[in-house]
Design a protein around this motif. Structure first.
Motif, PDB file in Angstrom:
ATOM      1  N   ILE A   1       0.840  -1.193   0.000  1.00  0.00           N
ATOM      2  CA  ILE A   1       0.000   0.000   0.000  1.00  0.00           C
ATOM      3  C   ILE A   1       0.884   1.255   0.000  1.00  0.00           C
ATOM      4  O   ILE A   1       1.654   1.476   0.935  1.00  0.00           O
TER       5      ILE A   1
ATOM      6  N   MET B   1       2.061   4.883   0.785  1.00  0.00           N
ATOM      7  CA  MET B   1       1.776   5.735   1.929  1.00  0.00           C
ATOM      8  C   MET B   1       2.392   7.117   1.747  1.00  0.00           C
ATOM      9  O   MET B   1       3.319   7.301   0.941  1.00  0.00           O
TER      10      MET B   1
ATOM     11  N   ILE C   1      -2.654   6.831   3.726  1.00  0.00           N
ATOM     12  CA  ILE C   1      -2.655   5.982   2.545  1.00  0.00           C
ATOM     13  C   ILE C   1      -2.674   6.880   1.322  1.00  0.00           C
ATOM     14  O   ILE C   1      -3.499   7.785   1.202  1.00  0.00           O
TER      15      ILE C   1
ATOM     16  N   GLY D   1      -5.746   0.900  -2.318  1.00  0.00           N
ATOM     17  CA  GLY D   1      -4.905  -0.278  -2.257  1.00  0.00           C
ATOM     18  C   GLY D   1      -5.352  -1.375  -3.180  1.00  0.00           C
ATOM     19  O   GLY D   1      -6.261  -1.224  -3.992  1.00  0.00           O
TER      20      GLY D   1
ATOM     21  N   VAL E   1      -8.122  -1.277   1.003  1.00  0.00           N
ATOM     22  CA  VAL E   1      -8.063   0.040   1.617  1.00  0.00           C
ATOM     23  C   VAL E   1      -9.357   0.809   1.404  1.00  0.00           C
ATOM     24  O   VAL E   1      -9.870   0.905   0.294  1.00  0.00           O
TER      25      VAL E   1
END
Length: 305
Positions: A282, A284, A293, A297, A302
């Motif tokens: 993911i 970031m 985030i 994702g 996510v």
């Protein structure tokens, strides 16, 4: 193979810059909960999408003390060697984190000492290595909820060669200290006993210099990752907790790393159900010590923050 075919829990990625390769470790034994285990595998990739493996990273020697619950290996480059910290257990012996060593990231890893580095009378797991500003090593680990009900995260200072401890265990916080943590929804745990889980601590120095800890527990509905912050900037804390966990769909036991082009990536396993766990990567953002985030994702894991 692609990510969807990589089956493991507790993912941990080691970027090796001289090779431009990523090494992915995790809990890979088929008998992770019951029965005898064999060791840990590693996967290797150049792009975090296509992986070579599984390749053998550790196989227990014949005289190894533990034969079950081989969990959560993570690998750190320290003093020109690669050190693996992983959890092990045997009938009649407490679960503990043991340190293994190799000259190469791919292994093979061999035990550094004959026994775990965590306290002998404690049920412990998920040890991680932290090097402080003075260059001194520490182990940060979980004192397991199965023994203490309200799971703890503790630390101990280590000798420079990682073969022994030079401090008593220090309590950093309880799982229930976090506002978002809920007594576990796992069916094997009786909720009326007030048992709270601590899993998977990982230390991260934010762009603003703040010392953060990622760790996992349960919300009322699912497995999740929370963030704790050291008020002093040192491993001994005190630690305060963000009020909400990262909004992941049943994903946890995470760590952060940077890609070769400098992108910050969180990896977790999801869902938290065996044998369906897969490593998820993911993107970031770190903005003044706040982790966000970066974009949606993989596979619907996510939700928007």
């Amino acid at each position: 193979m692609n990510n969807d075919l990589v089956h493991l829990r507790d993912p941990f990625v080691v970027p090796v810059y001289v090779e431009k390769k990523y090494y992915l470790f995790g809990t890979t034994d088929k008998n992770i909960w019951e029965g005898k285990c064999t060791g840990f595998d590693v996967y290797v990739s150049e792009d975090l999408e296509i992986w070579e493996g599984p390749l053998s990273a550790f196989r227990a020697p014949n005289d190894f003390w533990a034969d079950k619950n081989y969990w959560a290996p993570e690998v750190h480059f320290y003093q020109d060697k690669y050190y693996m910290l992983a959890s092990f257990k045997a009938d009649g012996k407490r679960r503990g984190t043991q340190i293994l060593v190799s000259d190469k990231p791919i292994g093979p890893y061999i035990p550094l000492t004959d026994e775990p580095i965590t306290p002998k009378e404690w049920e412990c797991l998920d040890g991680t290595l932290y090097i402080d500003e003075e260059g001194d090593p520490w182990i940060v680990f979980c004192h397991e909820w199965a023994q203490v009900n309200d799971g703890e995260i503790c630390c101990m200072k280590l000798t420079k060669d990682l073969t022994a401890t030079i401090s008593e265990p220090m309590l950093l916080f309880h799982a229930s200290d976090a506002q978002w943590s809920y007594h576990s929804i796992m069916t094997s745990i009786s909720n009326d006993k007030g048992q709270y889980v601590t899993d998977g601590p990982f230390l991260y120095k934010a762009e603003n210099g703040e010392l953060l800890m990622l760790w996992s527990s349960y919300t009322e509905k699912e497995y999740a990752i929370g963030i704790a912050r050291s008020v002093s900037g040192e491993i001994v804390g005190p630690w305060i907790h963000d009020t909400e966990p990262l909004k992941l769909k049943d994903g946890g036991h995470g760590m952060l790393f940077k890609t070769f082009d400098g992108k910050l990536i969180l990896t977790v396993h999801s869902p938290n159900v065996t044998p369906y766990e897969r490593p998820i990567f993911i993107p970031m953002k770190d903005e003044g010590g706040k982790l966000y985030i970066d974009k949606e994702g993989i596979g619907g894991l996510v939700n928007e923050l």
